[in-house]
Design a protein around this motif. Structure first.
Motif, short mmCIF file in Angstrom:
data_model
loop_
_atom_site.label_atom_id
_atom_site.label_comp_id
_atom_site.label_asym_id
_atom_site.label_seq_id
_atom_site.Cartn_x
_atom_site.Cartn_y
_atom_site.Cartn_z
N TYR A 22 13.99 35.51 9.87
CA TYR A 22 13.17 34.67 10.75
C TYR A 22 11.69 35.01 10.61
N ILE A 23 11.34 36.30 10.67
CA ILE A 23 9.91 36.65 10.61
C ILE A 23 9.33 36.37 9.23
N ARG A 24 10.16 36.45 8.18
CA ARG A 24 9.66 36.17 6.83
C ARG A 24 9.48 34.67 6.61
N ILE A 25 10.38 33.86 7.15
CA ILE A 25 10.29 32.41 6.97
C ILE A 25 9.16 31.83 7.82
N THR A 26 9.08 32.27 9.08
CA THR A 26 8.06 31.74 10.00
C THR A 26 6.76 32.53 9.93
N ARG A 27 6.78 33.69 9.25
CA ARG A 27 5.61 34.58 9.16
C ARG A 27 5.11 34.97 10.54
#
Length: 273
Positions: A209-214
Motif C-alpha cells: 500500500y505505501i509503495r503504490i500510494t507513496r
C-alpha cells in the motif's frame, strides 16, 4: 529455529520495542546503537523465516525423496545449511546500518534514528527495499506453499494406495497407525504454512500500500495506515513465537516431557500424603 526465534524476541521486541517505550533516553537510544540493533533484528527475523523454509524442505525430502533422504537428512548436512542461512541473513541486512541518520544531537551525542530521505527516492535504496521484501517473506511464501503442496500430494497418494491394500487384505478393519501419522503430518504442514502466511499478510499488505500510494508519512497515532503498520509488525513478531510452539508441541516426546514437568509436583504431594 528456537535460537533464531529467541534472537528475534531479544533484538526486535526487548531491545527495540521495550527499551524504546519504557526506557526512552537511555544509552541504548544512541544512534550508533540504534544502527546496530536494526540490522541484527532484521537478520534474526530472516534467519527465523528461512530456517522454517529449510525445515519444510527437510520434511519434503524425508517424505518425497527417499533416495536423496539418506544423504540430505543428516546432522552433517544440517550444520552447513543452518550456518549458511544465518550467514546470508547477516550479509543481506548489512545495508540497514546505512539507512538511518541521527534524529538530533545533544551534548555532541547523536540520539535516536530516522530514515534518510533518499531511502524513499533513490533507485538503489528502492532496489534494496524490494529485494528485502522479495526474499522475506514473498519468496518463502512461494517455497513453503509449493513444498507443502507437493508433500501433501505425495502423502495423500500414498495413503490411498495403502488404504486400498489394507481394505483388500483386512476388509477395512483395524486401526492403521501409519495413516494416523500421515494425517498428523498434513495437519502440521497446513498449520505451519497457514500460520506463517496469515501472520505476515498484514505486513505485506501495508508495504504494498505505501509503495503504490507513496504514503510515507502519517497524520498521527490514530492514522489507520500507522495502525496497520504496527499491527503488521506485531503479527510478524508473533509468528516467531508460534512456529516454535507448533513444531515442538506436535512432537510426542516433547509432550511427554511437558506432562512430566506439570505432573511432577502433584505426584510428590500425593507421595507425601
Amino acid at each position: 529455529m528456537s535460537a533464531a526465534d529467541l534472537m528475534v524476541l531479544i533484538t526486535a521486541v526487548i531491545l527495540h520495542r521495550f527499551v524504546g517505550i519504557y526506557f526512552p533516553g537511555s544509552y541504548l537510544s544512541l544512534t550508533f546503537v540504534c544502527r546496530i540493533k536494526n540490522p541484527v533484528a532484521y537478520a534474526s527475523r530472516d534467519s527465523s523465516v528461512w530456517l522454517t523454509v529449510a525445515f519444510t524442505f527437510d520434511r519434503f525430502v524425508a517424505i518425497c525423496c527417499p533416495n536423496f533422504k539418506r544423504k540430505y537428512c543428516t546432522r552433517k548436512t544440517a550444520a552447513p545449511v543452518v550456518a549458511g542461512i544465518i550467514a546470508m541473513s547477516c550479509l543481506k541486512n548489512v545495508g540497514w546500518y546505512f539507512v538511518f541518520d541521527p534524529l538530533y544531537y545533544e551534548d555532541n551525542l547523536p540520539w535516536y534514528c530516522r530514515i534518510i530521505p533518499s531511502y524513499y527516492t533513490s533507485p538503489w535504496w528502492n532496489a534494496f527495499s524490494y529485494l528485502d521484501r522479495i526474499t522475506t517473506p514473498l519468496l518463502p511464501f512461494a517455497v513453503v506453499l509449493l513444498l507443502n503442496f507437493l508433500t501433501v500430494n505425495r502423502i495423500v497418494a500414498a495413503s490411498r494406495v495403502r488404504k486400498s491394500l489394507r481394505n483388500d487384505a483386512l476388509s477395512g478393519k483395524g486401526h492403521d497407525p501409519e495413516m494416523e501419522s500421515r494425517r498428523k503430518s498434513i495437519i502440521l504442514l497446513f498449520s505451519i504454512s497457514g500460520n506463517f502466511i496469515l501472520l505476515w499478510m498484514t505486513y505485506m499488505v501495508h508495504y504494498l500500500y505505501i509503495r503504490i500510494t507513496r504514503t510515507f508519512t502519517y497524520s498521527g497515532y490514530n492514522d489507520p495506515v500507522f495502525i496497520i503498520q504496527e499491527a503488521g509488525y506485531m503479527l510478524l513478531l508473533l509468528c516467531c513465537c508460534t512456529n516454535t510452539f507448533i513444531y515442538t508441541l506436535t512432537q510426542r516426546k516433547f509432550r511427554d516431557e511437558l506432562k512430566t514437568i506439570v505432573t511432577y509436583p502433584i505426584r510428590q504431594v500425593v507421595k507425601c500424603v
